[in-house]
Write an enzyme that holds these catalytic residues in place. Structure first.
Site, PDB file in Angstrom:
ATOM      1  N   GLY A  61       1.255  -1.851   0.346  1.00  0.00           N
ATOM      2  CA  GLY A  61       0.111   0.342   0.200  1.00  0.00           C
ATOM      3  C   GLY A  61       0.909   1.308   0.111  1.00  0.00           C
ATOM      4  O   GLY A  61       0.881   2.529  -0.294  1.00  0.00           O
ATOM      5  N   CYS A 109     -18.648 -12.685 -19.631  1.00  0.00           N
ATOM      6  CA  CYS A 109     -19.963 -12.676 -20.534  1.00  0.00           C
ATOM      7  C   CYS A 109     -20.030 -13.892 -21.452  1.00  0.00           C
ATOM      8  O   CYS A 109     -20.936 -14.447 -21.642  1.00  0.00           O
ATOM      9  CB  CYS A 109     -20.221 -11.390 -21.062  1.00  0.00           C
ATOM     10  SG  CYS A 109     -22.055 -10.930 -21.081  1.00  0.00           S
ATOM     11  N   CYS A 135     -22.654  -7.355 -19.430  1.00  0.00           N
ATOM     12  CA  CYS A 135     -21.399  -6.945 -17.891  1.00  0.00           C
ATOM     13  C   CYS A 135     -20.380  -6.361 -19.236  1.00  0.00           C
ATOM     14  O   CYS A 135     -19.839  -6.427 -19.899  1.00  0.00           O
ATOM     15  CB  CYS A 135     -21.151  -8.078 -18.383  1.00  0.00           C
ATOM     16  SG  CYS A 135     -22.249 -10.302 -17.618  1.00  0.00           S
ATOM     17  N   CYS A 190     -27.831  -8.838 -16.745  1.00  0.00           N
ATOM     18  CA  CYS A 190     -27.183  -9.099 -18.320  1.00  0.00           C
ATOM     19  C   CYS A 190     -27.682  -9.166 -18.834  1.00  0.00           C
ATOM     20  O   CYS A 190     -28.752 -10.858 -19.375  1.00  0.00           O
ATOM     21  CB  CYS A 190     -25.538  -9.700 -18.700  1.00  0.00           C
ATOM     22  SG  CYS A 190     -24.604  -9.758 -19.583  1.00  0.00           S
ATOM     23  N   CYS A 246     -25.847 -12.550 -20.647  1.00  0.00           N
ATOM     24  CA  CYS A 246     -26.046 -13.794 -19.980  1.00  0.00           C
ATOM     25  C   CYS A 246     -27.007 -14.175 -19.163  1.00  0.00           C
ATOM     26  O   CYS A 246     -26.506 -15.313 -18.660  1.00  0.00           O
ATOM     27  CB  CYS A 246     -24.359 -14.052 -19.842  1.00  0.00           C
ATOM     28  SG  CYS A 246     -23.556 -12.854 -18.961  1.00  0.00           S
TER      29      CYS A 246
END
Lengths: 312, 260
Positions: free
Chosen positions: A40, A280, A274, A249, A252
């Protein structure tokens, strides 16, 4: 030891392997080691000019160039998609300068460079995720002085980060930050996860893959080693939550993925799809169908005017 | 434990040099809890230099500044680690700037301004932070409905009161003020002074207030130090100094006020 890649056109060695010279790659690798050692923490590095403008992923490209090897398979996504301009050009860049195999399949890739998204499919220990970062400093919104933000990181003075979240709730009634949502890494450093939507923040926590972040313009590199604790900042009475959609979606039928809204015409019709194109298409190959998929017969179950319009 | 009579702050032979020039020289004093000390003098006399050196913003060339901390006993503020010193400055101390724009965050709401110190010391409950911000807004006589407004939409007097609320929210014991009423018109000044006097009394604050305005010093401070050319030339109880000035410069200062 110089490695070069033959230029297929005239069989001359046009570029050093992966474009950057070996000394630069060594410098970036040293930076990466430090970044992995202090999860970080933003490590400065001597960012190079790349043959693409700032904002197009120069930081991510330099990190990828430093870690990629001849046997790697590279996948590049932009907003989750493999076929957008930025993704296509970076993929071609490495295909040309490093002669590596490329793929659009998340599972087949050993290195995935991304802008904005983390793939929906869970990543493994033998994969590396490289982020393109525009603004690495999470405190920049309220503190423009670099000297001051560095001191705040050093002394763990992170109250200011919550001032931003407080301001969000005061203005919008909820935490309205939806991307670049600040996280606490390993209980020590507050980190900006680059412009990924906060939907992806939980995926960073305890991820098996190594995550590397490169900011080309700001010349900073930071990292999350595998299995690092990553916690999104929040208030006790306004806990962190991710976006959700009422729709599924259209292609899909997925309900668990990050959806993009697509405007279909000027009559108010729209569809959701998606953002992760690989996820997808894999679902579609497995036989899943959304309401606006072209295989779906017109007037199918729960057909709405919008789905009829969308059907080709 | 801190005893009531132990000094909260002890300044010993404080000297600040800017190269060959004197900022302030050989200043020593003690301040007890709840005591208000005024520092007066003409511009360039070293008042602000002294205030910056005492409030740990500028390390003096010579001398010591010791503070009675809540947990660690008496500590030299310049021998603390930077982390400890910064924590002290945003919890037990407060600094009210002459220009509220120096002390406020102008791009976040009044509530966030007041809440910042609370969040800095680890408060993570939005509802609690908001209600203490609201509560403090009331104490400095700003309407609750302005809680979500930006400070830039406030008048100068309101900004100054907001700055005071933002500083006092962590219940500091020592407040530094640099010309807190400068730049405000007379009626607003009077109201602010009234408010400050009430808060100082109710919260038992120790205050070091720098001002060139003798009326402000008279109204707020218990004790007074008069500075000239970097040195303290006279000090004592406020009324004593102002009613019976001994030093020629203090006499000049007092006599230069319009009398009615």
């Amino acid at each position: 030891m110089e490695q070069t890649v033959n230029n297929p056109a005239d069989n001359t060695s046009a570029y050093n392997f992966a474009y950057l010279d070996e000394q630069t790659k060594r410098m970036i690798r040293r930076t990466l080691l430090k970044a992995v050692a202090i999860p970080g923490y933003q490590v400065p590095f001597a960012g190079r000019e790349m043959p693409m403008p700032y904002g197009w992923g120069t930081g991510g490209v330099q990190v990828t160039a430093a870690v990629i090897g001849p046997k790697d398979t590279l996948k590049v996504i932009d907003q989750g998609a493999d076929d957008t301009t930025n993704a296509v050009s970076i993929r071609q860049f490495f295909a040309k300068t490093a002669n590596v195999a490329t793929t659009e399949k998340t599972a087949e890739a050993s290195i995935i460079q991304t802008r904005h998204r983390i793939p929906e499919k869970e990543l493994r220990e033998d994969q590396v995720l490289v982020y393109q970062v525009p603004i690495p400093e999470p405190l920049r919104f309220l503190e423009p002085r670099e000297t001051e933000t560095r001191k705040m990181h050093a002394l763990e003075e992170y109250g200011l980060m919550h001032v931003k979240l407080y301001e969000d709730i005061a203005r919008h009634g909820h935490i309205a930050t939806t991307y670049a949502y600040p996280v606490m890494v390993d209980d020590r450093y507050v980190m900006d996860p680059s412009p990924t939507p906060k939907f992806d923040n939980p995926k960073m926590h305890n991820m098996a893959a190594l995550q590397l972040f490169g900011a080309g313009r700001e010349k900073r590199i930071y990292a999350l080693p595998p299995y690092t604790k990553v916690k999104s900042l929040d208030f006790e009475d306004h806990p962190f939550e991710v976006q959700s959609w009422d729709d599924e979606c259209g292609m899909c039928g997925a309900r668990d993925s990050y959806l993009d809204e697509v405007i279909l015409d000027d009559k108010g019709n729209r569809m959701f799809v998606c953002s992760d194109t690989d996820y997808c298409s894999e679902r579609q190959d497995a036989g899943h169908r959304g309401q606006q998929h072209h295989d779906q017969p017109l007037g199918g179950p729960k057909s709405s005017p919008s789905s009829e319009k969308a059907a080709e | 434990m801190t005893k009531m009579n132990d000094p909260l702050l002890r300044v010993d032979n404080l000297t600040m040099m800017y190269g060959d020039r004197i900022g302030c020289k050989g200043v020593s004093f003690e301040l007890r809890p709840g005591e208000v000390l005024g520092i007066v003098g003409e511009s360039g006399s070293g008042k602000s230099t002294l205030l910056r050196s005492i409030s740990a913003q500028q390390e003096p060339t010579k001398g010591r500044v010791e503070y009675q901390t809540r947990i660690d006993g008496t500590r030299d503020v310049y021998e603390m680690s930077e982390a400890q010193r910064r924590l002290l400055m945003r919890t037990d101390w407060a600094f009210v700037h002459q220009n509220p724009r120096d002390g406020l965050r102008m791009n976040v709401s009044a509530g966030a301004n007041i809440g910042e110190r609370l969040m800095a010391v680890g408060d993570r409950h939005y509802g609690n932070i908001r209600s203490s911000a609201d509560n403090w807004l009331g104490k400095v006589e700003i309407a609750s409905e302005r809680l979500d407004d930006l400070p830039s939409t406030f008048s100068g007097g309101m900004q100054q009161r907001l700055q005071i609320a933002r500083n006092l929210v962590t219940s500091p014991r020592l407040v530094f003020m640099d010309e807190p009423t400068g730049g405000l018109d007379v009626s607003v000044q009077a109201r602010l002074l009234d408010l400050l006097r009430g808060l100082v009394h109710d919260l038992n604050l120790a205050v070091i207030i720098v001002t060139h305005d003798l009326a402000v010093a008279r109204l707020l401070s218990h004790r007074l130090m008069v500075m000239q050319q970097g040195k303290v030339i006279e000090s004592g109880l406020t009324d004593q100094v102002l009613d019976d000035p001994q030093h020629a410069y203090t006499q000049l200062l007092v006599s230069s006020i319009l009398q009615n």
